[in-house]
Design a protein around this motif. Structure first.
Motif, PDB file in Angstrom:
ATOM      1  N   THR A  48      -8.283  -8.754   1.639  1.00 38.73           N
ATOM      2  CA  THR A  48      -9.744  -8.717   1.514  1.00 38.73           C
ATOM      3  C   THR A  48     -10.108  -8.802   0.036  1.00 38.73           C
ATOM      4  O   THR A  48      -9.674  -7.974  -0.770  1.00 38.73           O
ATOM      5  N   ARG A  58     -13.457  -8.829  -2.105  1.00 38.81           N
ATOM      6  CA  ARG A  58     -14.895  -8.612  -1.979  1.00 38.81           C
ATOM      7  C   ARG A  58     -15.685  -9.527  -2.921  1.00 38.81           C
ATOM      8  O   ARG A  58     -15.118 -10.334  -3.663  1.00 38.81           O
ATOM      9  N   SER A  98      -3.726  -6.232   0.952  1.00 38.89           N
ATOM     10  CA  SER A  98      -4.370  -5.672  -0.246  1.00 38.89           C
ATOM     11  C   SER A  98      -5.881  -5.880  -0.197  1.00 38.89           C
ATOM     12  O   SER A  98      -6.380  -6.810   0.433  1.00 38.89           O
ATOM     13  N   VAL A  99      -6.596  -4.982  -0.896  1.00 37.67           N
ATOM     14  CA  VAL A  99      -8.056  -5.032  -0.951  1.00 37.67           C
ATOM     15  C   VAL A  99      -8.470  -5.063  -2.421  1.00 37.67           C
ATOM     16  O   VAL A  99      -8.190  -4.127  -3.173  1.00 37.67           O
ATOM     17  N   SER A 134     -12.918  -3.239  -3.514  1.00 38.09           N
ATOM     18  CA  SER A 134     -13.512  -2.166  -2.704  1.00 38.09           C
ATOM     19  C   SER A 134     -14.347  -1.265  -3.611  1.00 38.09           C
ATOM     20  O   SER A 134     -14.144  -1.212  -4.825  1.00 38.09           O
ATOM     21  N   CYS A 170      -0.740  -3.954   0.379  1.00 40.77           N
ATOM     22  CA  CYS A 170      -1.546  -2.736   0.572  1.00 40.77           C
ATOM     23  C   CYS A 170      -1.904  -2.055  -0.747  1.00 40.77           C
ATOM     24  O   CYS A 170      -1.878  -0.825  -0.858  1.00 40.77           O
ATOM     25  N   THR A 199      -4.913  -1.304  -3.513  1.00 36.48           N
ATOM     26  CA  THR A 199      -6.372  -1.266  -3.582  1.00 36.48           C
ATOM     27  C   THR A 199      -6.817  -1.236  -5.040  1.00 36.48           C
ATOM     28  O   THR A 199      -6.368  -0.396  -5.813  1.00 36.48           O
ATOM     29  N   ASP A 232     -10.314  -1.054  -7.057  1.00 35.95           N
ATOM     30  CA  ASP A 232     -11.744  -0.809  -6.851  1.00 35.95           C
ATOM     31  C   ASP A 232     -12.597  -1.567  -7.851  1.00 35.95           C
ATOM     32  O   ASP A 232     -12.217  -1.744  -9.019  1.00 35.95           O
ATOM     33  N   GLN A 243      -2.975   2.483  -6.066  1.00 35.11           N
ATOM     34  CA  GLN A 243      -4.426   2.663  -6.081  1.00 35.11           C
ATOM     35  C   GLN A 243      -4.925   2.607  -7.519  1.00 35.11           C
ATOM     36  O   GLN A 243      -4.496   3.393  -8.376  1.00 35.11           O
TER      37      GLN A 243
END
Length: 338
Positions: free
Chosen positions: A155, A157, A172-173, A176, A208, A210, A212, A232
């Motif tokens: 994902t 964004r 992975s994101v 976010s 996986c 993330t 931000d 993270q």
């Protein structure tokens, strides 16, 4: 491929038969006839002698080794490049699947591959030769460079900027919301996260992970940095160039990591920390707010690694020391009674 051809690619020197045929690349203990392997230094000569490999990559010649030797400056680097040469196939151009959902306002470069069930939102720009695997989401106004590989279920964004030759592994994101709240009148009120994320060229992001988006401004991952699985990275973090971030690291908001730093597994970094370039933080260390000067650090809270080794040695002796103290207390008690 003959050993002499490999030597020519890597500007290496051959000791022994350069015409030996190489058909595979494996670790020193897994080799069969036809394989080439490497050893890091001559102190592992016994492993080389016992190996079934047809040739060994070395930094210095080993006397008495009855196998052809390829002498190069950096054996491990050559081994890695040979793995790539023999086994890693380029991602072929597959075109754009009719089962992908792509906004009319999106702009795709030449030879972009989009697999089924990818969602590409408005005003997305994707550079040439980039490959995007199924079930990936790419949000509005995102820019992705050339020669990137984005694996399944990623994902990305809105308003994320990704450079060229970036690899993002499954799950992975990127972008976010940052974790930002204000406590007021008995409730946690969300701080809108309106910033972005910038991923510079040649970054690899594991599975996986993330990363931000910033509250305002950008979270930045510097050129050439490699991030392992399950990491993270919080809002407004800045990570420099060519860093290594190992699995399960957590970096809290607004921290700054210099160039060439290594954060080993499960390192925890508090918010507003600044770590100088070239610093190594060893596994499971905890970094409190403040500035960390260049060095090697361990423990929680961190201390210089050599001091931590001494402290840890004392810590392991505490049960024995406690027992001795109790014995001394008993003797003093007996003396006082007399």
């Amino acid at each position: 491929m003959k050993l002499s051809e490999i030597a020519k690619i890597f500007n290496g020197k051959i000791e022994g038969d350069g015409d030996v045929e190489i058909s595979g690349v494996k670790g020193v203990e897994d080799c069969e006839e036809g394989d080439i392997t490497y050893i890091a230094s001559s102190k592992y000569a016994e492993f080389a002698k016992k190996s079934k490999a047809s040739a060994i990559i070395l930094k210095e010649k080993i006397e008495g080794l009855d196998k052809p030797q390829l002498i190069v400056e950096n054996p491990q680097f050559v081994f890695a490049k040979l793995l790539e040469l023999f086994y890693v196939k380029p991602h072929p151009f597959e075109g754009i699947s009719q089962l992908a959902s792509i906004s009319e306002s999106a702009k795709l470069g030449r030879n972009v591959t989009i697999y089924p069930f990818v969602w590409i939102d408005e005003n997305v720009i994707i550079g040439e030769n980039t490959v995007i695997y199924p079930f990936t989401f790419i949000g509005k106004d995102t820019l992705i460079g050339s020669d990137c590989v984005i694996y399944s279920n990623v994902t990305i964004r809105e308003k994320v900027k990704i450079g060229s030759r970036v690899v993002i592994h499954s799950g992975s994101v990127i972008g976010s919301d940052g974790f930002g709240y204000i406590f007021h009148e008995g409730k946690h009120h969300k701080i809108p996260q309106v910033g972005g994320v910038i991923i510079e060229d040649d970054v690899e992001i594991g599975a996986c992970v993330t990363i931000d988006r910033a509250t305002t401004g950008n979270t930045v991952i510097g050129q050439g940095t490699k991030i392992d699985n399950l990491v993270q990275i919080a809002h407004n973090v800045k990570i420099g160039k060519n860093c290594i971030v190992v699995a399960q690291v957590g970096i809290a908001g607004s921290s700054k990591i210099g160039d060439g730093c290594i954060l080993a597994g499960q390192v925890g970094i508090s918010d507003h920390v600044e770590i100088e370039s070239g610093t190594i933080i060893t596994a499971q260390a905890g970094v409190m707010p403040g500035k960390v000067q260049k060095g090697v650090f361990s423990g929680s809270p961190i201390m210089p690694h050599r001091e931590w080794l001494k402290a840890n040695a004392i810590f392991q002796k505490l049960p024995e020391l406690y027992k001795k103290i109790k014995e001394l207390e008993e003797k003093i008690k007996q003396l006082e009674q007399h």
